[in-house]
Design an enzyme around this catalytic site. Structure first.
Site, short mmCIF file in Angstrom:
data_model
loop_
_atom_site.label_atom_id
_atom_site.label_comp_id
_atom_site.label_asym_id
_atom_site.label_seq_id
_atom_site.Cartn_x
_atom_site.Cartn_y
_atom_site.Cartn_z
CE LYS A 1 -3.86 -0.64 4.70
NZ LYS A 1 -5.08 -0.01 5.23
CG HIS B 1 -2.06 -0.94 1.16
ND1 HIS B 1 -1.93 -2.26 1.53
CD2 HIS B 1 -3.34 -0.79 0.74
CE1 HIS B 1 -3.09 -2.88 1.36
NE2 HIS B 1 -3.97 -2.01 0.88
#
Length: 237
Positions: A152, A148
């Site tokens: 995140k 990600h």
């Protein structure tokens, strides 16, 4: 002609809320957005949609399903309203406490309810494939690698854990690895490795609209269902 599903969007000022409003407006034959709820709406009506403050939630108009992407501290009134009005709830709010999860399980005896960490229809299919592979390949190594964007915070991702639960339900022992780099929307690799062979099941998200699109897909199908706790994969058709 079937009437549009009346939806109330809770968490309307967030990224997901804005995507839901935009995508629902593009499908007037399927959805009627009866209201949008945020902490402090700037106007009373935006693009024809009535705006409500979170403190005014109980005054929202009649709806068939409430779609919630907000914060844990705002979740309890949402669940209570759906139970009170006997309407469906679709929620992607993360970070819920054990008490809130227990309250959801109790509410599912009275209303149709769907909570998910990921609303991608592709991920729902992937979870089913992972469960089938784990069941068919006992003793194989199972590894989940997720990637990600750098902003995140949680690792492994909620989606990786959901995929891991699917594998574990079929007897696999799961290992996780996480990567945070650039602006990656979301990539999940589930790898099954045996002696001399390997299976890789991969999902790559390139646009965040897939999550809002999936939430609307299940909202249209959850409205009017019998009480119960549903998964995205239960409402694919």
């Amino acid at each position: 002609m079937t009437s549009p599903v009346r939806i109330l969007i809770h968490g309307a000022s967030g990224r997901m809320g804005q995507a839901l409003l935009r995508l629902a407006a593009a499908q007037p034959e399927t959805f009627e957005v009866v209201g949008a709820v945020s902490r402090k709406p700037a106007q009373r009506v935006i693009d024809g949609v009535p705006q409500f403050a979170a403190s005014e939630l109980n005054g929202a108009p009649a709806f068939d399903v409430l779609v919630d992407f907000s914060l844990p501290e705002a979740f309890d009134p949402v669940l209570a309203l759906c139970v009170q009005r006997d309407t469906a709830l679709v929620s992607g709010t993360t970070g819920l406490s054990e008490a809130q999860l227990a309250a959801m399980r109790s509410a599912a005896q009275k209303i149709p309810l769907l909570w998910a960490s990921n609303f991608s229809l592709g991920v729902a299919v992937l979870a089913e494939l992972v469960e089938r592979a784990a069941s068919a390949l006992p003793g194989w190594d199972c590894d989940i690698v997720e990637a990600h964007h750098t902003q995140k915070k949680d690792a492994p991702s909620g989606t990786a854990l959901t995929l891991g639960q699917a594998a574990e339900s079929a007897g696999a022992a799961v290992h996780y690895a996480s990567l945070r780099a650039g602006d990656i929307v979301g990539e999940h690799l589930v790898q099954f490795t045996g002696l001399g062979e390997r299976i890789e099941l991969v999902h790559r998200a390139t646009n965040r609209d897939i999550f809002a699109r999936g939430a609307l897909h299940v909202a249209a199908r959850l409205a009017g269902k019998p009480p119960g706790s549903y998964r995205v994969r239960d409402l694919l058709d």
